[in-house]
Write an enzyme that holds these catalytic residues in place. Structure first.
Site, short mmCIF file in Angstrom:
data_model
loop_
_atom_site.label_atom_id
_atom_site.label_comp_id
_atom_site.label_asym_id
_atom_site.label_seq_id
_atom_site.Cartn_x
_atom_site.Cartn_y
_atom_site.Cartn_z
N CYS A 31 21.91 -30.89 46.10
CA CYS A 31 20.52 -30.42 46.17
C CYS A 31 20.56 -28.94 46.50
O CYS A 31 21.18 -28.55 47.50
CB CYS A 31 19.77 -31.20 47.24
SG CYS A 31 18.16 -30.50 47.64
N HIS A 88 17.22 -33.24 53.89
CA HIS A 88 16.95 -33.67 52.52
C HIS A 88 16.10 -34.94 52.43
O HIS A 88 15.26 -35.08 51.54
CB HIS A 88 18.29 -33.91 51.80
CG HIS A 88 18.16 -34.30 50.37
ND1 HIS A 88 17.94 -33.39 49.36
CD2 HIS A 88 18.22 -35.52 49.76
CE1 HIS A 88 17.88 -34.03 48.19
NE2 HIS A 88 18.04 -35.32 48.41
N ASN A 128 3.17 -31.18 45.52
CA ASN A 128 3.22 -32.39 44.70
C ASN A 128 4.26 -33.29 45.34
O ASN A 128 5.39 -32.85 45.55
CB ASN A 128 3.66 -32.09 43.27
CG ASN A 128 2.71 -31.18 42.55
OD1 ASN A 128 1.51 -31.21 42.77
ND2 ASN A 128 3.25 -30.34 41.68
N HIS A 139 13.73 -33.71 48.31
CA HIS A 139 13.73 -32.79 49.45
C HIS A 139 12.30 -32.35 49.79
O HIS A 139 11.57 -31.92 48.90
CB HIS A 139 14.60 -31.57 49.10
CG HIS A 139 15.04 -30.81 50.30
ND1 HIS A 139 16.36 -30.70 50.67
CD2 HIS A 139 14.33 -30.15 51.23
CE1 HIS A 139 16.43 -29.98 51.77
NE2 HIS A 139 15.20 -29.63 52.13
N HIS A 141 9.18 -30.48 50.22
CA HIS A 141 8.82 -29.11 49.85
C HIS A 141 7.42 -29.06 49.25
O HIS A 141 6.89 -30.05 48.78
CB HIS A 141 9.82 -28.55 48.83
CG HIS A 141 9.74 -29.19 47.46
ND1 HIS A 141 10.25 -30.42 47.18
CD2 HIS A 141 9.18 -28.75 46.31
CE1 HIS A 141 10.03 -30.72 45.90
NE2 HIS A 141 9.37 -29.71 45.35
N GLN A 143 4.69 -25.75 47.31
CA GLN A 143 4.81 -24.58 46.45
C GLN A 143 3.70 -23.58 46.74
O GLN A 143 2.65 -23.95 47.28
CB GLN A 143 4.73 -25.00 44.97
CG GLN A 143 5.81 -25.99 44.59
CD GLN A 143 5.77 -26.38 43.13
OE1 GLN A 143 6.00 -25.55 42.27
NE2 GLN A 143 5.46 -27.63 42.86
ZN LIG Z 1 17.87 -31.50 49.63
#
Ligand SMILES: [Zn+2]
Ligand SMILES: [Zn+2]
Length: 315
Positions: A31, A88, A128, A139, A141, A143
């Site tokens: 990743c 992760h 999303n 992972h 996250h 944006q």
């Molecule tokens: Zn990751």
């Protein structure tokens, strides 16, 4: 390479970014967002990562607002990935309040930078989440996109807020919040600075809004104590969503701020959650009616879903 094409029938820009098709399926055991990958610092709390496959880029040709048939222009702007944690396998619902505060701090810093860039007209902070949404990367996250124009839904909402304010001398969002608070049936959670409710008019199943009690416009307007209360509310809401059907809710989270240029005192900061799970086993697809006409069919009633979410942990 990215370009914008003018849609003369709908009068909006379409971003054409064919290189996004080449996005790799990540190997299972690697990743780029993990410490040690060589792509991110070996030690970080939250991190702003430049999108490898940007729809908007500061390397694209400058945006020119002239419209017309078969008109194209450069997709100048930015697309960043906000890494919520180095871990992760952590779900957003498992982030601590302290970690959400760090995420909010990064949202504020990046928004301020983009607001200072004269080529940026609008900053979209969003997330999303979930395989059903098409997210290939587990992972945690979100944006941040910097647009060279104001996207159509933002423009429409701004126009509504402006007109309501002109006609009623009152903030549209403050009015909705007051009426939702008084009614109570669609409330989900609240604290000193924020209220979470399922809007009467929600388009997505179990759609939720977090609205600030105080009238302010953008992330950077928050006091430290408001930022803490927002972090706490995000933690509560994400846990409730993931506990609703006992699996991680596939959703979009949209942080709503005014455009980067000009004063918009009639705008009121809020965050929208747009889930696509309409029942434990059914996904809401944006099909012919939604995608082809723009009218949404909501398969859930806000009053019933809010009552269930109020009882869902954390209570
Ligand atoms: Zn990751
Ligand atoms: Zn307001």
């Amino acid at each position: 390479m990215s370009e914008l094409r003018w849609h003369p029938l709908l009068r909006e820009w379409v971003a054409v970014a064919t290189h996004r098709q080449d996005r790799p399926q990540m190997p299972q055991d690697w990743c780029p967002f993990d410490p040690g990958s060589g792509r991110v610092p070996d030690d970080y709390d939250v991190y702003l990562y430049r999108n490898d496959f940007p729809a908007f880029s500061d390397e694209a040709a400058p945006f020119e607002p002239e419209t017309g048939l078969f008109r194209t222009t450069g997709a100048r702007g930015s697309t960043d990935v906000v890494l919520y944690s180095p871990n992760h396998n952590l779900l957003p619902s498992q982030l601590t309040v302290e970690q959400w505060e760090k995420v909010i701090g990064l949202w504020v810093r990046r928004t301020n930078e983009l607001f200072a860039d004269p080529e940026i007209q609008y900053v979209a902070v969003f997330e999303n989440t979930g395989v059903a949404i098409g997210v290939t990367m587990p992972h945690p996250h979100g944006q941040i996109y910097g647009f060279p124009f104001i996207p159509p839904l933002a423009e429409r909402e701004l126009a509504s807020a402006y007109e309501y304010h002109v006609e009623n001398r009152r903030c549209l969002y403050c009015e909705i919040l007051a009426r939702e608070t008084e009614d109570g049936r669609r409330l989900v959670a609240s604290n000193d600075a924020f209220v979470a409710f399922l809007p009467f008019f929600g388009r997505f199943p179990t759609e939720m809004q977090i609205c600030s009690r105080r009238h302010f416009q953008k992330l950077a307007d928050m006091t430290a104590s408001e930022a803490h209360d927002l972090a706490s509310m995000l933690s509560i809401v994400r846990q409730k969503y993931d506990n609703l059907y006992d699996f991680p809710m596939s959703l979009m989270m949209m942080v709503r701020q005014p455009p980067a240029r000009g004063d918009h005192p009639y705008f009121h900061f809020h965050i929208d959650f747009l889930p696509i799970q309409r029942s434990p086993k059914k996904i809401k697809y944006l099909a012919g009616v939604e995608s082809g006409t723009g009218t949404f069919l909501n398969d859930t009633r806000a009053e019933e879903q809010a009552a269930i979410l109020r009882r869902t942990d954390p209570k």
